[in-house]
Structures are given as C-alpha cells and as structure tokens.
Scaffold this motif. Structure first.
Motif, PDB file in Angstrom:
ATOM      1  N   HIS A 188     -60.510 -46.243  44.895  1.00 36.10           N
ATOM      2  CA  HIS A 188     -61.706 -45.788  44.185  1.00 36.10           C
ATOM      3  C   HIS A 188     -61.101 -44.421  43.583  1.00 36.10           C
ATOM      4  O   HIS A 188     -60.926 -43.449  44.457  1.00 36.10           O
ATOM      5  CB  HIS A 188     -62.774 -45.129  45.244  1.00 36.10           C
ATOM      6  N   LEU A 189     -60.855 -44.471  42.284  1.00 36.34           N
ATOM      7  CA  LEU A 189     -60.418 -43.352  41.547  1.00 36.34           C
ATOM      8  C   LEU A 189     -61.556 -42.868  40.470  1.00 36.34           C
ATOM      9  O   LEU A 189     -62.518 -43.419  40.155  1.00 36.34           O
ATOM     10  CB  LEU A 189     -59.375 -43.816  40.758  1.00 36.34           C
ATOM     11  N   GLY A 190     -61.322 -41.634  39.933  1.00 41.21           N
ATOM     12  CA  GLY A 190     -62.157 -40.984  38.964  1.00 41.21           C
ATOM     13  C   GLY A 190     -61.375 -40.460  37.845  1.00 41.21           C
ATOM     14  O   GLY A 190     -60.341 -39.636  37.864  1.00 41.21           O
ATOM     15  N   THR A 191     -61.772 -40.430  36.469  1.00 44.54           N
ATOM     16  CA  THR A 191     -60.969 -40.202  35.515  1.00 44.54           C
ATOM     17  C   THR A 191     -60.925 -38.575  35.419  1.00 44.54           C
ATOM     18  O   THR A 191     -60.141 -38.009  34.695  1.00 44.54           O
ATOM     19  CB  THR A 191     -61.713 -40.478  34.104  1.00 44.54           C
ATOM     20  N   GLN A 192     -61.900 -37.819  35.963  1.00 43.32           N
ATOM     21  CA  GLN A 192     -61.674 -36.425  36.039  1.00 43.32           C
ATOM     22  C   GLN A 192     -60.789 -35.774  37.033  1.00 43.32           C
ATOM     23  O   GLN A 192     -60.570 -34.669  36.769  1.00 43.32           O
ATOM     24  CB  GLN A 192     -63.377 -35.804  36.658  1.00 43.32           C
ATOM     25  N   TYR A 193     -59.936 -36.585  37.982  1.00 43.88           N
ATOM     26  CA  TYR A 193     -58.843 -36.195  38.884  1.00 43.88           C
ATOM     27  C   TYR A 193     -57.399 -36.527  38.113  1.00 43.88           C
ATOM     28  O   TYR A 193     -57.469 -37.191  37.191  1.00 43.88           O
ATOM     29  CB  TYR A 193     -58.982 -36.844  40.254  1.00 43.88           C
ATOM     30  N   GLY A 194     -56.560 -35.763  38.587  1.00 46.54           N
ATOM     31  CA  GLY A 194     -55.092 -36.343  38.228  1.00 46.54           C
ATOM     32  C   GLY A 194     -54.487 -37.423  38.428  1.00 46.54           C
ATOM     33  O   GLY A 194     -53.963 -37.992  37.765  1.00 46.54           O
ATOM     34  N   ASN A 195     -55.054 -37.704  39.914  1.00 40.72           N
ATOM     35  CA  ASN A 195     -54.380 -39.223  40.056  1.00 40.72           C
ATOM     36  C   ASN A 195     -53.002 -39.554  40.266  1.00 40.72           C
ATOM     37  O   ASN A 195     -52.348 -38.333  40.357  1.00 40.72           O
ATOM     38  CB  ASN A 195     -55.137 -40.379  39.369  1.00 40.72           C
ATOM     39  N   TYR A 196     -52.800 -40.694  40.036  1.00 43.35           N
ATOM     40  CA  TYR A 196     -51.240 -40.884  40.555  1.00 43.35           C
ATOM     41  C   TYR A 196     -50.640 -41.527  39.140  1.00 43.35           C
ATOM     42  O   TYR A 196     -51.164 -41.997  38.262  1.00 43.35           O
ATOM     43  CB  TYR A 196     -50.976 -41.856  41.617  1.00 43.35           C
ATOM     44  N   ASP A 197     -49.155 -41.872  39.185  1.00 41.58           N
ATOM     45  CA  ASP A 197     -48.479 -42.598  38.334  1.00 41.58           C
ATOM     46  C   ASP A 197     -47.957 -43.944  39.208  1.00 41.58           C
ATOM     47  O   ASP A 197     -48.194 -44.024  40.384  1.00 41.58           O
ATOM     48  CB  ASP A 197     -47.519 -42.069  37.846  1.00 41.58           C
ATOM     49  N   THR A 198     -47.698 -45.079  38.540  1.00 37.37           N
ATOM     50  CA  THR A 198     -47.348 -46.132  38.900  1.00 37.37           C
ATOM     51  C   THR A 198     -46.364 -46.156  40.131  1.00 37.37           C
ATOM     52  O   THR A 198     -46.312 -46.732  41.327  1.00 37.37           O
ATOM     53  CB  THR A 198     -46.690 -47.329  37.812  1.00 37.37           C
ATOM     54  N   LEU A 199     -45.176 -45.220  39.798  1.00 36.78           N
ATOM     55  CA  LEU A 199     -43.899 -45.187  40.698  1.00 36.78           C
ATOM     56  C   LEU A 199     -44.489 -44.538  42.194  1.00 36.78           C
ATOM     57  O   LEU A 199     -43.897 -44.950  43.166  1.00 36.78           O
ATOM     58  CB  LEU A 199     -42.823 -44.355  40.151  1.00 36.78           C
ATOM     59  N   GLN A 200     -45.393 -43.569  42.099  1.00 31.04           N
ATOM     60  CA  GLN A 200     -46.023 -43.090  43.278  1.00 31.04           C
ATOM     61  C   GLN A 200     -46.648 -43.976  44.036  1.00 31.04           C
ATOM     62  O   GLN A 200     -46.307 -44.042  45.498  1.00 31.04           O
ATOM     63  CB  GLN A 200     -46.981 -41.919  43.016  1.00 31.04           C
ATOM     64  N   VAL A 201     -47.536 -44.902  43.611  1.00 34.09           N
ATOM     65  CA  VAL A 201     -48.073 -45.697  44.313  1.00 34.09           C
ATOM     66  C   VAL A 201     -47.428 -46.830  44.801  1.00 34.09           C
ATOM     67  O   VAL A 201     -47.492 -47.371  45.706  1.00 34.09           O
ATOM     68  CB  VAL A 201     -49.405 -46.337  43.197  1.00 34.09           C
ATOM     69  N   ALA A 202     -46.496 -47.319  44.023  1.00 34.75           N
ATOM     70  CA  ALA A 202     -45.459 -48.323  44.397  1.00 34.75           C
ATOM     71  C   ALA A 202     -44.555 -47.703  45.557  1.00 34.75           C
ATOM     72  O   ALA A 202     -44.322 -48.587  46.327  1.00 34.75           O
ATOM     73  CB  ALA A 202     -44.519 -48.878  43.456  1.00 34.75           C
ATOM     74  N   ALA A 203     -44.274 -46.709  45.450  1.00 33.28           N
ATOM     75  CA  ALA A 203     -43.368 -46.063  46.538  1.00 33.28           C
ATOM     76  C   ALA A 203     -44.172 -46.022  47.942  1.00 33.28           C
ATOM     77  O   ALA A 203     -43.684 -46.557  49.042  1.00 33.28           O
ATOM     78  CB  ALA A 203     -43.086 -44.841  46.255  1.00 33.28           C
ATOM     79  N   ALA A 204     -45.519 -45.881  47.999  1.00 34.44           N
ATOM     80  CA  ALA A 204     -46.462 -46.011  49.118  1.00 34.44           C
ATOM     81  C   ALA A 204     -46.556 -47.388  49.714  1.00 34.44           C
ATOM     82  O   ALA A 204     -46.512 -47.627  50.820  1.00 34.44           O
ATOM     83  CB  ALA A 204     -47.802 -45.336  48.814  1.00 34.44           C
ATOM     84  N   LEU A 205     -46.708 -48.359  48.627  1.00 38.54           N
ATOM     85  CA  LEU A 205     -46.900 -49.783  49.129  1.00 38.54           C
ATOM     86  C   LEU A 205     -45.526 -50.314  49.771  1.00 38.54           C
ATOM     87  O   LEU A 205     -45.652 -50.681  50.788  1.00 38.54           O
ATOM     88  CB  LEU A 205     -47.107 -50.679  48.001  1.00 38.54           C
ATOM     89  N   LYS A 206     -44.481 -49.850  49.232  1.00 39.79           N
ATOM     90  CA  LYS A 206     -43.046 -50.246  49.769  1.00 39.79           C
ATOM     91  C   LYS A 206     -42.907 -49.583  51.134  1.00 39.79           C
ATOM     92  O   LYS A 206     -42.426 -50.332  52.220  1.00 39.79           O
ATOM     93  CB  LYS A 206     -42.091 -50.083  48.790  1.00 39.79           C
TER      94      LYS A 206
END
Length: 397
Positions: A258-276
């Motif tokens: 659940h994300l929101g466009t008003q936040y900084g959020n993440y990039d793909t590499l950050q999310v992929a690192a968490a999944l791994k």
C-alpha cells in the motif's frame, strides 16, 4: 465521488518478439502471444497476477464489466472481506460459508488460484468474540482454544482449494505508534502474547499440509535503518528467521504494497534487496495488496490535468517498481492489486482527511490507467538473464 472521465488508455506499443513464445508458462495454462492480459503476460514468468475481489460487485447483475475483468485479467483472486472472521462466523458456532465458497467456485471456473485472506488479524473480528473478551465471559485460555478452532475449521473447509493463506496479518507495530519501539501489537498479542503467531502457523499446517502459509504486513517493502527497534522490515525479517529456526511451518512473507504518491517511497533495487533477504531464509515472497493512492486536491477533483497527470505518472512508477522487484526474484510467486478499479476501492472510505483516491489500475469507468499499461510493459519486456521463471515453493512441515 465521481470524477470526470479524464483517464484515457495509455498508448503502449506491445510488439511481442518471437523469442518470448518459447518462455515457460504455468502448467495447464500455456502462454498465448496474442493475449495481452495481465494474467497471460504473467504466465511468461510463471508469475500469478491477481486482484482482491469485492463479492457484492462480483454478484451485481447491473455491473457485468466488473465480473468480466476479474475473470479475464487475473490468474489469482483474494477475498477482500468474505474470508475474515466477522464474515465467516458472525454468530458464534454458525458459519456463513456462502460468499467465500462463491469466490472459490468462480476461481475454479476461470482457472484461477485463490489466496486465503485472512486467518488471524486484530481487525474485523466478530462482535461476540471481542465483547466476550471485554466483559470477561471469554477467558484468555478459552480465547486461545477459539482461535485454534477457527483456524482449523476454516482451513479444513477450504482444504485443497487455497494456494496461499495469509495466516497472520499485521502483527507488528509501526515506528509512529505508542510506544515507538517496534513490538507485537493488537488484540491477539495483548491477550495471548506473541506465541500465538507460531501456534497459528502450526494449526494451519495441521489442517492443510499443502497450502502455502504466509505472514502478511504493510510497510515492509524495503529495509530502512536496519535497527529492529524502528525498522519494521528488519523486525519482520528477524521474526521470520526465528520462526524458521524453530521449525514453525511458515512458507512465505507477503508485502502488502500500500503506497502513496505523496511519499518518497522506494526504488526497484531497494525492494528487490528486501525480497532477496527474505528468500535467503528459504521463504517465498508475494506482493499481496498493492495500490498507490493520491491526495484528492481541489484541482484533482476539478479535473485539472496539471494536478492529475503527475499523480497518474507517480502511481504508475510505484506499481512498476514493485512489479519489477517481484520479477527480479524467482521466489516472488504472485503480485496482487487490492482491487483493480476506483469504482470499488477501499481507499476513499478509509483515507478522508485529507481525501485520497485514484489508488487502482482502472478508473471508475473501467478504463485502464497508465499504471495498467506500465505493468503490462514490465511483463512483456522483462526476460533473461535478470528475470527467470518462478521457483515453486513446497509447504514446510
């Protein structure tokens, strides 16, 4: 609120090259290069693309387009509400299986898999349970027995029909809660302690040896400080690692998304690192409730393109980031949006100060947004060596 019909189908070139035709597809559902639906494009990667389903909308004879899109576009479905405890057992000892059984039947008719949501959560509990605990007529020992019975009854009823169960949902606090140090929160932790989490997985496994059993939570898309006192992803990782070390049959971790466009959020590499990091524990992963909401400013509600377009673009980017990360990790088995149309989104009714919306991949008139076509493009143009077929997960014993 009804917005002007300002969303037009994005123009995305989807020429499919011949080499894509030879890529794997899920057993029984061969990849069809002429079918550009999300479900079919996901088959190229053995990735199941799904949606949460509003059963009232699915059954509405005056809204056939909802039912058609659920069946055509998605390869897995999640019950938005009808598998939660308050819906299944509104009166103690009397189950209402009807709506949930209807979803399972729909999925079978359309060749879809089902994610079961949810066995243990501190919200949407039946009044007879919470009031009984509050007035002392249900002791903590009896509460534990009731939880055991509920999990067993529900999982046995759907045995063999559920691919993934969200066994425990949102058990961990947030850094902005009081106290700010991360901890196990909510009704179940208050009355049973944190041990209920391991119990729930063991009871679910006893009831269905074949279903994949997930822990599910929000704000765990990427690691932050790495300090388990205030980094929720790290806290959940440590919890999952501890459960695995003790032989608890947890098979996966679901990141809600659940994300929101008003936040900084993440990039793909950050999310992929968490999944791994999670898959290094021997766990599968999934994105289970993805949506990207935006603030409904006066300009958005007035239909001003200068207000709307940046939000559409930011929303599409965030859907894409999560999907790309999932594609990059072979143990990320499914990608589920939490409702696909703004017409039936939970967001406006929950986030109203300030008002938020625009959270899904179709508008209120069932027109696909930019996010929908960006997801299709990600599925079309992803491939070896960085995107490989999914690795099937075997249930842990």
């Amino acid at each position: 609120m009804k917005l002007r019909r300002w969303v037009a189908t994005a123009a995305v070139a989807v020429a499919t090259v011949a080499t894509l035709n030879s890529l794997p597809a899920s057993a029984g559902h061969p990849y069809d290069p002429t079918d550009q639906s999300l479900r079919n494009l996901g088959l190229r990667h053995n990735l199941y693309v799904g949606t949460a389903v509003d059963m009232d909308a699915l059954a509405d004879p005056d809204d056939p387009q909802y039912r058609q899109i659920v069946g055509d576009e998605f390869s897995t479905v999640t019950a938005e509400n009808v598998m939660k405890w308050e819906s299944l057992e509104p009166t103690r000892g009397t189950y209402n299986w009807g709506p949930a059984d209807e979803l399972v039947s729909f999925a079978r008719q359309h060749g879809q898999r089902v994610r079961g949501h949810v066995l243990v959560w501190h919200n949407q509990l039946p009044g007879w349970l919470t009031s009984g605990v509050a007035d002392g007529s249900i002791s903590n020992d009896e509460l534990r027995d009731l939880l055991h019975k509920h999990i067993t009854d529900v999982v046995r009823h759907f045995r063999g029909k559920i691919w993934q169960w969200d066994v425990v949902n949102e058990a961990v606090s947030d850094p902005w809660d009081n106290p700010p140090t991360l901890h196990y929160k909510g009704f179940w932790a208050e009355h049973l302690g944190s041990g209920y989490i391991a119990d729930a997985f063991r009871w679910a496994r006893a009831a269905d040896p074949q279903a994949l059993l997930f822990y599910n939570d929000y704000n765990i898309e990427a690691f932050g400080s790495g300090d388990p006192a205030n980094d929720k992803t790290r806290f959940v990782y440590d919890m999952a690692k501890d459960l695995r070390s003790r032989g608890v049959p947890i098979d996966g971790v679901g990141s809600q998304g659940h994300l929101g466009t008003q936040y900084g959020n993440y990039d793909t590499l950050q999310v992929a690192a968490a999944l791994k990091k999670f898959t290094s524990l021997g766990l599968a992963t999934a994105f289970t409730e993805v949506d990207v909401r935006s603030q409904m400013t006066d300009g958005v509600q007035a239909g001003e393109s200068a207000e709307i377009n940046p939000r559409l673009q930011a929303s599409a980017a965030n859907f894409s980031i999560l999907l790309q990360a999932c594609l990059s990790e072979r143990h990320c088995l499914s990608f589920t949006v939490w409702g696909f149309t703004d017409k039936h989104s939970w967001v406006p009714g929950t986030f109203d100060n300030p008002p938020e919306g625009l959270a899904t991949i179709y508008d209120e008139n069932y027109q696909p947004k930019r996010a929908y076509n960006v997801m299709r493009a990600d599925l079309i143009y992803a491939g070896p060596p960085y995107v490989l077929p999914r690795v099937a997960q075997r249930p842990h014993r």
